[in-house]
Design a protein around this motif. Structure first.
Motif, PDB file in Angstrom:
ATOM      1  N   ALA A 155       0.831  -1.205   0.000  1.00 19.06           N
ATOM      2  CA  ALA A 155       0.000   0.000   0.000  1.00 19.06           C
ATOM      3  C   ALA A 155       0.865   1.255   0.000  1.00 19.06           C
ATOM      4  O   ALA A 155       1.648   1.479   0.922  1.00 19.06           O
ATOM      5  CB  ALA A 155      -0.910   0.004   1.226  1.00 19.06           C
ATOM      6  N   PRO A 156       0.755   2.104  -1.038  1.00 18.74           N
ATOM      7  CA  PRO A 156       1.566   3.324  -1.105  1.00 18.74           C
ATOM      8  C   PRO A 156       1.002   4.430  -0.214  1.00 18.74           C
ATOM      9  O   PRO A 156      -0.130   4.335   0.293  1.00 18.74           O
ATOM     10  CB  PRO A 156       1.462   3.723  -2.590  1.00 18.74           C
ATOM     11  N   ASP A 180     -23.914  -6.967   0.953  1.00 16.55           N
ATOM     12  CA  ASP A 180     -25.125  -7.543   0.376  1.00 16.55           C
ATOM     13  C   ASP A 180     -24.771  -8.456  -0.799  1.00 16.55           C
ATOM     14  O   ASP A 180     -23.778  -8.222  -1.500  1.00 16.55           O
ATOM     15  CB  ASP A 180     -26.053  -6.435  -0.124  1.00 16.55           C
ATOM     16  N   PRO A 181     -25.537  -9.505  -1.045  1.00 15.12           N
ATOM     17  CA  PRO A 181     -25.300 -10.328  -2.238  1.00 15.12           C
ATOM     18  C   PRO A 181     -25.442  -9.478  -3.503  1.00 15.12           C
ATOM     19  O   PRO A 181     -26.214  -8.528  -3.549  1.00 15.12           O
ATOM     20  CB  PRO A 181     -26.404 -11.389  -2.161  1.00 15.12           C
ATOM     21  N   GLY A 182     -24.672  -9.864  -4.533  1.00 13.87           N
ATOM     22  CA  GLY A 182     -24.754  -9.145  -5.801  1.00 13.87           C
ATOM     23  C   GLY A 182     -23.434  -8.511  -6.180  1.00 13.87           C
ATOM     24  O   GLY A 182     -22.371  -8.860  -5.648  1.00 13.87           O
ATOM     25  N   ALA A 183     -23.482  -7.578  -7.126  1.00 21.17           N
ATOM     26  CA  ALA A 183     -22.270  -6.959  -7.689  1.00 21.17           C
ATOM     27  C   ALA A 183     -21.777  -5.839  -6.790  1.00 21.17           C
ATOM     28  O   ALA A 183     -22.553  -5.083  -6.212  1.00 21.17           O
ATOM     29  CB  ALA A 183     -22.575  -6.425  -9.085  1.00 21.17           C
ATOM     30  N   HIS A 184     -20.449  -5.739  -6.710  1.00 21.89           N
ATOM     31  CA  HIS A 184     -19.787  -4.683  -5.949  1.00 21.89           C
ATOM     32  C   HIS A 184     -18.571  -4.208  -6.734  1.00 21.89           C
ATOM     33  O   HIS A 184     -17.985  -4.967  -7.517  1.00 21.89           O
ATOM     34  CB  HIS A 184     -19.356  -5.177  -4.568  1.00 21.89           C
ATOM     35  N   GLU A 185     -18.217  -2.952  -6.521  1.00 15.23           N
ATOM     36  CA  GLU A 185     -17.060  -2.367  -7.211  1.00 15.23           C
ATOM     37  C   GLU A 185     -16.065  -1.847  -6.189  1.00 15.23           C
ATOM     38  O   GLU A 185     -16.423  -1.112  -5.268  1.00 15.23           O
ATOM     39  CB  GLU A 185     -17.502  -1.234  -8.139  1.00 15.23           C
ATOM     40  N   ILE A 186     -14.811  -2.228  -6.376  1.00 14.92           N
ATOM     41  CA  ILE A 186     -13.724  -1.794  -5.499  1.00 14.92           C
ATOM     42  C   ILE A 186     -12.778  -0.929  -6.322  1.00 14.92           C
ATOM     43  O   ILE A 186     -12.354  -1.319  -7.416  1.00 14.92           O
ATOM     44  CB  ILE A 186     -12.949  -2.988  -4.905  1.00 14.92           C
ATOM     45  N   ARG A 187     -12.420   0.240  -5.793  1.00  9.75           N
ATOM     46  CA  ARG A 187     -11.495   1.137  -6.487  1.00  9.75           C
ATOM     47  C   ARG A 187     -10.429   1.600  -5.510  1.00  9.75           C
ATOM     48  O   ARG A 187     -10.741   2.045  -4.409  1.00  9.75           O
ATOM     49  CB  ARG A 187     -12.225   2.349  -7.061  1.00  9.75           C
ATOM     50  N   ALA A 188      -9.171   1.489  -5.928  1.00  7.16           N
ATOM     51  CA  ALA A 188      -8.042   1.940  -5.118  1.00  7.16           C
ATOM     52  C   ALA A 188      -7.240   2.957  -5.918  1.00  7.16           C
ATOM     53  O   ALA A 188      -7.031   2.800  -7.125  1.00  7.16           O
ATOM     54  CB  ALA A 188      -7.156   0.759  -4.722  1.00  7.16           C
ATOM     55  N   SER A 189      -6.788   4.027  -5.252  1.00  8.19           N
ATOM     56  CA  SER A 189      -5.993   5.059  -5.902  1.00  8.19           C
ATOM     57  C   SER A 189      -5.009   5.631  -4.908  1.00  8.19           C
ATOM     58  O   SER A 189      -5.189   5.538  -3.691  1.00  8.19           O
ATOM     59  CB  SER A 189      -6.897   6.168  -6.460  1.00  8.19           C
ATOM     60  N   ALA A 190      -3.938   6.217  -5.448  1.00  9.43           N
ATOM     61  CA  ALA A 190      -2.915   6.849  -4.622  1.00  9.43           C
ATOM     62  C   ALA A 190      -2.150   7.834  -5.505  1.00  9.43           C
ATOM     63  O   ALA A 190      -2.022   7.625  -6.719  1.00  9.43           O
ATOM     64  CB  ALA A 190      -1.962   5.818  -4.011  1.00  9.43           C
ATOM     65  N   PRO A 191      -1.643   8.930  -4.944  1.00 10.12           N
ATOM     66  CA  PRO A 191      -0.882   9.892  -5.741  1.00 10.12           C
ATOM     67  C   PRO A 191       0.316   9.232  -6.417  1.00 10.12           C
ATOM     68  O   PRO A 191       1.059   8.469  -5.784  1.00 10.12           O
ATOM     69  CB  PRO A 191      -0.432  10.931  -4.703  1.00 10.12           C
ATOM     70  N   GLY A 192       0.483   9.518  -7.716  1.00  6.41           N
ATOM     71  CA  GLY A 192       1.609   8.980  -8.454  1.00  6.41           C
ATOM     72  C   GLY A 192       1.458   7.531  -8.865  1.00  6.41           C
ATOM     73  O   GLY A 192       2.429   6.918  -9.321  1.00  6.41           O
ATOM     74  N   PRO A 216       3.218   2.369 -10.041  1.00  4.63           N
ATOM     75  CA  PRO A 216       3.591   3.781 -10.213  1.00  4.63           C
ATOM     76  C   PRO A 216       3.340   4.246 -11.640  1.00  4.63           C
ATOM     77  O   PRO A 216       3.434   3.477 -12.594  1.00  4.63           O
ATOM     78  CB  PRO A 216       5.087   3.804  -9.872  1.00  4.63           C
ATOM     79  N   VAL A 217       2.999   5.515 -11.779  1.00  4.81           N
ATOM     80  CA  VAL A 217       2.745   6.107 -13.087  1.00  4.81           C
ATOM     81  C   VAL A 217       4.039   6.690 -13.616  1.00  4.81           C
ATOM     82  O   VAL A 217       4.758   7.392 -12.907  1.00  4.81           O
ATOM     83  CB  VAL A 217       1.671   7.211 -12.976  1.00  4.81           C
ATOM     84  N   ALA A 218       4.342   6.395 -14.881  1.00  7.51           N
ATOM     85  CA  ALA A 218       5.547   6.955 -15.505  1.00  7.51           C
ATOM     86  C   ALA A 218       5.378   8.454 -15.688  1.00  7.51           C
ATOM     87  O   ALA A 218       4.278   8.956 -15.899  1.00  7.51           O
ATOM     88  CB  ALA A 218       5.792   6.284 -16.859  1.00  7.51           C
ATOM     89  N   ALA A 219       6.503   9.190 -15.624  1.00 14.10           N
ATOM     90  CA  ALA A 219       6.456  10.647 -15.767  1.00 14.10           C
ATOM     91  C   ALA A 219       5.893  11.032 -17.126  1.00 14.10           C
ATOM     92  O   ALA A 219       6.252  10.480 -18.154  1.00 14.10           O
ATOM     93  CB  ALA A 219       7.861  11.234 -15.607  1.00 14.10           C
ATOM     94  N   GLY A 220       4.972  12.012 -17.118  1.00 16.38           N
ATOM     95  CA  GLY A 220       4.417  12.517 -18.376  1.00 16.38           C
ATOM     96  C   GLY A 220       3.287  11.690 -18.939  1.00 16.38           C
ATOM     97  O   GLY A 220       2.797  11.974 -20.031  1.00 16.38           O
ATOM     98  N   SER A 221       2.875  10.632 -18.261  1.00 18.82           N
ATOM     99  CA  SER A 221       1.795   9.793 -18.797  1.00 18.82           C
ATOM    100  C   SER A 221       0.451  10.476 -18.601  1.00 18.82           C
ATOM    101  O   SER A 221       0.282  11.309 -17.714  1.00 18.82           O
ATOM    102  CB  SER A 221       1.790   8.434 -18.085  1.00 18.82           C
ATOM    103  N   PRO A 222      -0.539  10.149 -19.431  1.00 18.65           N
ATOM    104  CA  PRO A 222      -1.868  10.777 -19.306  1.00 18.65           C
ATOM    105  C   PRO A 222      -2.506  10.548 -17.946  1.00 18.65           C
ATOM    106  O   PRO A 222      -3.194  11.401 -17.428  1.00 18.65           O
ATOM    107  CB  PRO A 222      -2.691  10.124 -20.418  1.00 18.65           C
ATOM    108  N   ASP A 223      -2.267   9.364 -17.352  1.00 18.99           N
ATOM    109  CA  ASP A 223      -2.885   9.075 -16.058  1.00 18.99           C
ATOM    110  C   ASP A 223      -2.392  10.040 -14.989  1.00 18.99           C
ATOM    111  O   ASP A 223      -3.149  10.498 -14.145  1.00 18.99           O
ATOM    112  CB  ASP A 223      -2.571   7.633 -15.627  1.00 18.99           C
ATOM    113  N   LYS A 224      -1.086  10.375 -15.052  1.00 24.10           N
ATOM    114  CA  LYS A 224      -0.530  11.276 -14.056  1.00 24.10           C
ATOM    115  C   LYS A 224      -1.088  12.683 -14.235  1.00 24.10           C
ATOM    116  O   LYS A 224      -1.402  13.381 -13.279  1.00 24.10           O
ATOM    117  CB  LYS A 224       0.998  11.296 -14.163  1.00 24.10           C
TER     118      LYS A 224
END
Length: 354
Positions: A155-156, A180-192, A216-224
Protein backbone atom coordinates in the motif's frame (compact mmCIF):
# COMPACT_ATOMS: atom_id res chain seq x y z
CA UNK A 1 -22.54 33.10 11.46
CA UNK A 2 -25.66 35.11 10.56
CA UNK A 3 -25.34 37.94 8.02
CA UNK A 4 -27.92 40.62 7.24
CA UNK A 5 -28.15 43.24 4.52
CA UNK A 6 -30.50 46.22 4.75
CA UNK A 7 -31.23 48.63 1.90
CA UNK A 8 -32.79 51.97 2.94
CA UNK A 9 -34.99 53.19 0.12
CA UNK A 10 -36.73 55.97 2.06
CA UNK A 11 -34.58 58.61 0.36
CA UNK A 12 -35.74 57.35 -3.04
CA UNK A 13 -39.28 58.64 -2.54
CA UNK A 14 -40.30 61.02 -5.27
CA UNK A 15 -37.91 59.51 -7.83
CA UNK A 16 -38.91 58.41 -11.26
CA UNK A 17 -40.43 54.86 -11.34
CA UNK A 18 -37.50 53.52 -13.37
CA UNK A 19 -34.95 54.85 -10.87
CA UNK A 20 -36.87 53.41 -7.90
CA UNK A 21 -37.04 50.04 -9.65
CA UNK A 22 -33.26 49.98 -10.22
CA UNK A 23 -32.56 50.83 -6.58
CA UNK A 24 -34.92 48.15 -5.31
CA UNK A 25 -33.60 45.58 -7.78
CA UNK A 26 -30.02 46.29 -6.63
CA UNK A 27 -31.04 45.78 -3.01
CA UNK A 28 -32.92 42.58 -3.88
CA UNK A 29 -29.93 41.23 -5.78
CA UNK A 30 -27.62 41.91 -2.83
CA UNK A 31 -30.04 40.17 -0.46
CA UNK A 32 -30.31 37.27 -2.89
CA UNK A 33 -26.53 36.86 -2.84
CA UNK A 34 -26.50 36.69 0.95
CA UNK A 35 -29.45 34.26 0.92
CA UNK A 36 -27.76 32.01 -1.64
CA UNK A 37 -24.58 31.91 0.42
CA UNK A 38 -26.52 31.03 3.56
CA UNK A 39 -28.36 28.32 1.66
CA UNK A 40 -25.06 26.90 0.36
CA UNK A 41 -23.72 26.67 3.94
CA UNK A 42 -26.66 24.75 5.32
CA UNK A 43 -25.74 21.21 6.28
CA UNK A 44 -26.98 18.60 3.84
CA UNK A 45 -29.11 15.72 5.05
CA UNK A 46 -30.58 17.55 8.05
CA UNK A 47 -32.93 15.27 9.98
CA UNK A 48 -36.61 16.26 10.25
CA UNK A 49 -38.04 17.21 13.64
CA UNK A 50 -39.56 14.44 15.73
CA UNK A 51 -43.28 13.88 15.26
CA UNK A 52 -44.41 10.75 17.16
CA UNK A 53 -48.04 11.17 16.11
CA UNK A 54 -47.23 11.21 12.38
CA UNK A 55 -44.70 8.42 12.90
CA UNK A 56 -47.34 6.18 14.49
CA UNK A 57 -49.76 6.83 11.61
CA UNK A 58 -47.09 5.95 9.05
CA UNK A 59 -46.15 2.82 11.01
CA UNK A 60 -49.75 1.55 11.01
CA UNK A 61 -50.18 2.30 7.31
CA UNK A 62 -46.94 0.47 6.56
CA UNK A 63 -48.02 -2.62 8.54
CA UNK A 64 -51.27 -2.84 6.56
CA UNK A 65 -49.44 -2.64 3.23
CA UNK A 66 -46.70 -5.12 4.22
CA UNK A 67 -49.25 -7.64 5.53
CA UNK A 68 -50.87 -7.47 2.08
CA UNK A 69 -47.48 -8.29 0.51
CA UNK A 70 -46.89 -4.77 -0.84
CA UNK A 71 -43.34 -4.15 0.38
CA UNK A 72 -42.72 -1.59 -2.37
CA UNK A 73 -45.29 0.76 -0.83
CA UNK A 74 -45.06 -0.29 2.82
CA UNK A 75 -41.31 -0.39 3.50
CA UNK A 76 -40.70 3.29 2.55
CA UNK A 77 -43.41 4.24 5.05
CA UNK A 78 -41.51 2.39 7.79
CA UNK A 79 -38.42 4.41 6.88
CA UNK A 80 -40.42 7.65 6.96
CA UNK A 81 -41.81 6.69 10.36
CA UNK A 82 -38.29 5.97 11.63
CA UNK A 83 -37.11 9.42 10.49
CA UNK A 84 -39.89 11.11 12.46
CA UNK A 85 -39.52 8.98 15.59
CA UNK A 86 -36.71 6.37 15.80
CA UNK A 87 -37.79 3.20 17.60
CA UNK A 88 -36.64 -0.40 17.86
CA UNK A 89 -39.92 -1.85 16.56
CA UNK A 90 -39.81 0.30 13.41
CA UNK A 91 -36.18 -0.61 12.87
CA UNK A 92 -37.03 -4.31 13.14
CA UNK A 93 -39.66 -3.97 10.44
CA UNK A 94 -37.15 -2.19 8.19
CA UNK A 95 -34.66 -4.99 8.80
CA UNK A 96 -37.25 -7.56 7.67
CA UNK A 97 -37.97 -5.46 4.57
CA UNK A 98 -34.29 -5.50 3.64
CA UNK A 99 -34.01 -9.20 4.41
CA UNK A 100 -36.93 -10.02 2.11
CA UNK A 101 -35.31 -7.85 -0.59
CA UNK A 102 -32.10 -9.91 -0.37
CA UNK A 103 -30.05 -7.11 1.22
CA UNK A 104 -28.63 -9.36 3.91
CA UNK A 105 -25.78 -7.15 5.14
CA UNK A 106 -28.09 -4.14 5.30
CA UNK A 107 -30.65 -6.16 7.26
CA UNK A 108 -27.92 -7.47 9.58
CA UNK A 109 -26.92 -3.87 10.29
CA UNK A 110 -30.57 -2.91 10.86
CA UNK A 111 -30.99 -5.63 13.49
CA UNK A 112 -27.92 -4.34 15.34
CA UNK A 113 -29.26 -0.79 15.20
CA UNK A 114 -32.58 -2.06 16.57
CA UNK A 115 -30.70 -3.40 19.60
CA UNK A 116 -29.25 0.07 20.17
CA UNK A 117 -32.61 1.80 19.80
CA UNK A 118 -34.19 -0.79 22.08
CA UNK A 119 -32.37 0.71 25.05
CA UNK A 120 -34.90 3.56 24.96
CA UNK A 121 -37.94 1.27 24.76
CA UNK A 122 -40.32 1.77 27.66
CA UNK A 123 -41.33 -1.32 29.65
CA UNK A 124 -38.99 -4.13 30.62
CA UNK A 125 -41.12 -6.90 29.11
CA UNK A 126 -41.48 -5.15 25.74
CA UNK A 127 -37.77 -4.30 25.70
CA UNK A 128 -36.84 -7.96 26.26
CA UNK A 129 -39.27 -9.10 23.57
CA UNK A 130 -37.80 -6.72 20.96
CA UNK A 131 -34.27 -7.70 21.93
CA UNK A 132 -35.10 -11.36 21.44
CA UNK A 133 -36.51 -10.65 17.98
CA UNK A 134 -33.41 -8.70 16.98
CA UNK A 135 -31.05 -11.41 18.27
CA UNK A 136 -32.97 -14.10 16.40
CA UNK A 137 -32.78 -12.05 13.21
CA UNK A 138 -29.01 -11.62 13.57
CA UNK A 139 -28.47 -15.33 14.31
CA UNK A 140 -30.51 -16.35 11.27
CA UNK A 141 -28.56 -14.04 8.97
CA UNK A 142 -25.03 -14.88 10.16
CA UNK A 143 -24.57 -18.09 8.10
CA UNK A 144 -26.11 -16.48 4.99
CA UNK A 145 -24.13 -13.25 5.16
CA UNK A 146 -21.64 -12.66 2.31
CA UNK A 147 -18.33 -11.03 3.24
CA UNK A 148 -15.82 -9.10 1.16
CA UNK A 149 -12.13 -8.76 2.02
CA UNK A 150 -10.00 -6.10 0.26
CA UNK A 151 -6.21 -6.45 0.24
CA UNK A 152 -3.81 -3.91 -1.31
CA UNK A 153 -0.28 -5.20 -1.85
CA UNK A 154 2.46 -2.74 -0.91
CA UNK A 155 0.00 0.00 0.00
CA UNK A 156 1.57 3.32 -1.11
CA UNK A 157 1.32 6.60 0.78
CA UNK A 158 -1.97 8.44 0.35
CA UNK A 159 -3.87 5.23 -0.49
CA UNK A 160 -7.64 5.59 -0.81
CA UNK A 161 -9.91 2.57 -1.21
CA UNK A 162 -13.62 2.79 -2.01
CA UNK A 163 -16.24 0.06 -1.92
CA UNK A 164 -19.31 0.92 -3.97
CA UNK A 165 -18.32 4.60 -3.75
CA UNK A 166 -17.93 4.62 0.05
CA UNK A 167 -14.48 5.16 1.52
CA UNK A 168 -12.94 2.22 3.38
CA UNK A 169 -10.71 3.17 6.32
CA UNK A 170 -7.19 1.76 6.34
CA UNK A 171 -7.99 -0.39 9.37
CA UNK A 172 -10.71 -2.17 7.37
CA UNK A 173 -8.29 -3.49 4.73
CA UNK A 174 -7.71 -7.21 5.04
CA UNK A 175 -10.83 -7.72 7.16
CA UNK A 176 -13.84 -9.72 5.87
CA UNK A 177 -16.67 -7.18 5.99
CA UNK A 178 -20.37 -8.01 5.54
CA UNK A 179 -21.83 -7.05 2.16
CA UNK A 180 -25.13 -7.54 0.38
CA UNK A 181 -25.30 -10.33 -2.24
CA UNK A 182 -24.75 -9.14 -5.80
CA UNK A 183 -22.27 -6.96 -7.69
CA UNK A 184 -19.79 -4.68 -5.95
CA UNK A 185 -17.06 -2.37 -7.21
CA UNK A 186 -13.72 -1.79 -5.50
CA UNK A 187 -11.49 1.14 -6.49
CA UNK A 188 -8.04 1.94 -5.12
CA UNK A 189 -5.99 5.06 -5.90
CA UNK A 190 -2.92 6.85 -4.62
CA UNK A 191 -0.88 9.89 -5.74
CA UNK A 192 1.61 8.98 -8.45
CA UNK A 193 0.01 5.56 -9.07
CA UNK A 194 -2.43 4.16 -11.58
CA UNK A 195 -5.89 3.72 -10.09
CA UNK A 196 -7.26 0.18 -10.20
CA UNK A 197 -10.91 -0.83 -10.25
CA UNK A 198 -12.22 -4.35 -9.72
CA UNK A 199 -15.79 -5.71 -9.90
CA UNK A 200 -16.92 -8.77 -7.96
CA UNK A 201 -20.21 -10.63 -7.47
CA UNK A 202 -21.06 -12.10 -4.05
CA UNK A 203 -23.36 -15.04 -3.32
CA UNK A 204 -24.99 -15.84 0.00
CA UNK A 205 -22.66 -17.33 2.61
CA UNK A 206 -19.39 -16.85 0.69
CA UNK A 207 -16.33 -14.78 1.56
CA UNK A 208 -14.43 -13.27 -1.38
CA UNK A 209 -10.99 -11.65 -1.28
CA UNK A 210 -10.10 -8.92 -3.78
CA UNK A 211 -6.37 -8.25 -4.15
CA UNK A 212 -5.23 -4.97 -5.70
CA UNK A 213 -1.76 -3.78 -6.68
CA UNK A 214 -1.14 -0.14 -7.58
CA UNK A 215 1.64 0.50 -10.08
CA UNK A 216 3.59 3.78 -10.21
CA UNK A 217 2.74 6.11 -13.09
CA UNK A 218 5.55 6.96 -15.51
CA UNK A 219 6.46 10.65 -15.77
CA UNK A 220 4.42 12.52 -18.38
CA UNK A 221 1.80 9.79 -18.80
CA UNK A 222 -1.87 10.78 -19.31
CA UNK A 223 -2.88 9.08 -16.06
CA UNK A 224 -0.53 11.28 -14.06
CA UNK A 225 -1.78 14.41 -15.77
CA UNK A 226 -5.34 13.35 -15.03
CA UNK A 227 -4.46 12.79 -11.39
CA UNK A 228 -3.08 16.32 -11.18
CA UNK A 229 -6.22 17.76 -12.70
CA UNK A 230 -8.42 15.79 -10.29
CA UNK A 231 -6.30 16.90 -7.36
CA UNK A 232 -6.57 20.53 -8.44
CA UNK A 233 -10.34 20.43 -8.71
CA UNK A 234 -11.88 21.62 -5.46
CA UNK A 235 -15.40 21.53 -4.12
CA UNK A 236 -17.43 24.21 -2.40
CA UNK A 237 -18.17 27.76 -3.52
CA UNK A 238 -15.43 29.03 -5.86
CA UNK A 239 -13.39 32.03 -4.71
CA UNK A 240 -14.28 34.06 -7.78
CA UNK A 241 -17.97 33.96 -6.80
CA UNK A 242 -17.27 35.62 -3.44
CA UNK A 243 -14.99 38.22 -5.08
CA UNK A 244 -17.54 38.98 -7.77
CA UNK A 245 -20.36 39.21 -5.23
CA UNK A 246 -18.42 41.57 -2.95
CA UNK A 247 -17.45 43.74 -5.93
CA UNK A 248 -21.07 43.77 -7.12
CA UNK A 249 -22.39 44.93 -3.75
CA UNK A 250 -19.68 47.61 -3.53
CA UNK A 251 -20.42 48.86 -7.05
CA UNK A 252 -24.16 48.90 -6.37
CA UNK A 253 -23.66 50.85 -3.15
CA UNK A 254 -21.43 53.37 -4.93
CA UNK A 255 -24.03 53.78 -7.67
CA UNK A 256 -26.69 54.65 -5.10
CA UNK A 257 -24.32 57.19 -3.57
CA UNK A 258 -23.89 58.89 -6.95
CA UNK A 259 -27.67 58.84 -7.42
CA UNK A 260 -28.16 60.70 -4.14
CA UNK A 261 -25.56 63.29 -5.14
CA UNK A 262 -27.27 63.60 -8.56
CA UNK A 263 -30.58 64.33 -6.84
CA UNK A 264 -28.85 66.93 -4.68
CA UNK A 265 -27.53 68.69 -7.79
CA UNK A 266 -31.00 68.59 -9.39
CA UNK A 267 -32.48 70.11 -6.22
CA UNK A 268 -29.91 72.92 -6.23
CA UNK A 269 -30.63 73.67 -9.88
CA UNK A 270 -34.38 73.84 -9.24
CA UNK A 271 -33.87 76.03 -6.18
CA UNK A 272 -31.59 78.58 -7.85
CA UNK A 273 -32.85 78.59 -11.45
CA UNK A 274 -36.25 78.93 -13.06
CA UNK A 275 -37.66 79.14 -16.53
CA UNK A 276 -38.52 82.66 -17.77
CA UNK A 277 -39.59 84.09 -21.07
CA UNK A 278 -36.66 83.87 -23.43
CA UNK A 279 -34.57 81.32 -21.42
CA UNK A 280 -33.52 80.33 -17.92
CA UNK A 281 -32.82 82.77 -15.07
CA UNK A 282 -30.44 81.77 -12.22
CA UNK A 283 -29.67 83.63 -9.01
CA UNK A 284 -26.64 85.95 -9.20
CA UNK A 285 -23.47 84.27 -7.98
CA UNK A 286 -24.85 80.73 -8.46
CA UNK A 287 -22.52 78.43 -10.45
CA UNK A 288 -25.08 76.73 -12.63
CA UNK A 289 -22.47 75.15 -14.91
CA UNK A 290 -20.82 73.27 -12.00
CA UNK A 291 -24.06 71.77 -10.70
CA UNK A 292 -25.22 70.90 -14.20
CA UNK A 293 -21.95 69.07 -14.89
CA UNK A 294 -22.20 67.32 -11.52
CA UNK A 295 -25.75 66.21 -12.32
CA UNK A 296 -24.76 64.70 -15.67
CA UNK A 297 -21.64 63.04 -14.30
CA UNK A 298 -23.41 61.54 -11.27
CA UNK A 299 -26.24 60.11 -13.37
CA UNK A 300 -23.81 58.48 -15.80
CA UNK A 301 -21.86 56.94 -12.90
CA UNK A 302 -25.08 55.78 -11.25
CA UNK A 303 -26.19 53.94 -14.39
CA UNK A 304 -22.75 52.54 -15.21
CA UNK A 305 -21.78 51.38 -11.72
CA UNK A 306 -25.30 50.10 -11.00
CA UNK A 307 -25.30 48.01 -14.17
CA UNK A 308 -21.82 46.68 -13.42
CA UNK A 309 -22.89 45.81 -9.88
CA UNK A 310 -25.89 43.86 -11.10
CA UNK A 311 -23.74 41.92 -13.56
CA UNK A 312 -21.21 41.03 -10.84
CA UNK A 313 -23.91 40.03 -8.34
CA UNK A 314 -25.66 37.92 -10.97
CA UNK A 315 -22.42 36.10 -11.78
CA UNK A 316 -21.82 35.46 -8.07
CA UNK A 317 -25.32 34.07 -7.51
CA UNK A 318 -24.85 31.70 -10.47
CA UNK A 319 -21.47 30.57 -9.10
CA UNK A 320 -22.86 29.89 -5.63
CA UNK A 321 -25.85 28.01 -7.04
CA UNK A 322 -23.68 25.85 -9.28
CA UNK A 323 -21.31 24.99 -6.44
CA UNK A 324 -24.00 22.82 -4.82
CA UNK A 325 -24.14 20.53 -7.82
CA UNK A 326 -21.82 17.66 -8.60
CA UNK A 327 -18.42 18.94 -9.77
CA UNK A 328 -17.42 18.15 -13.35
CA UNK A 329 -13.83 17.08 -14.16
CA UNK A 330 -13.47 20.23 -16.27
CA UNK A 331 -11.76 23.25 -14.63
CA UNK A 332 -14.03 25.33 -12.44
CA UNK A 333 -15.31 28.54 -14.02
CA UNK A 334 -13.48 31.73 -13.13
CA UNK A 335 -14.45 35.32 -13.74
CA UNK A 336 -13.71 38.82 -12.47
CA UNK A 337 -15.79 41.95 -12.95
CA UNK A 338 -13.48 44.87 -13.92
CA UNK A 339 -15.13 48.28 -13.46
CA UNK A 340 -14.26 51.20 -15.78
CA UNK A 341 -15.04 54.90 -15.63
CA UNK A 342 -14.87 57.41 -18.49
CA UNK A 343 -15.90 61.07 -18.82
CA UNK A 344 -19.04 59.99 -20.70
CA UNK A 345 -20.07 57.14 -18.47
CA UNK A 346 -18.99 54.03 -16.57
CA UNK A 347 -19.46 50.29 -16.60
CA UNK A 348 -17.78 46.93 -16.04
CA UNK A 349 -16.32 44.17 -18.13
CA UNK A 350 -16.75 40.53 -17.03
CA UNK A 351 -13.54 38.64 -17.84
CA UNK A 352 -13.02 34.90 -17.32
CA UNK A 353 -13.95 31.43 -18.45
CA UNK A 354 -17.30 29.61 -18.05
Amino acid sequence: MICSTTCDTRRSRGLAPGVRFLIRFTCAAALGLVGSAAHAQQPAGAQPARDPVAAEALFKAARVLVEKGDDAAGCPKFEASLALNPSASTMLNIARCHERAGKLATAWQDYHRALTLNRETAGEQRRRGLEELAQKGIAALEPRLPKLRVVVSGAPAGLEVQRDGAMLPAAALGEPLPADPGAHEIRASAPGHQAETRSVALAEGETVTVELTLRPVAAGSPDKAEAKVQGATGGGVPTWAWISGAAGIALSGASIGFLIDDLSAIGALRENCREVRGGTYCEPGYDVAADNARKNRDFALFVGLGGAGLVAIGAAVVGIARSGREQDPAPAPSAVALPWIAPSGAGATLVGSF
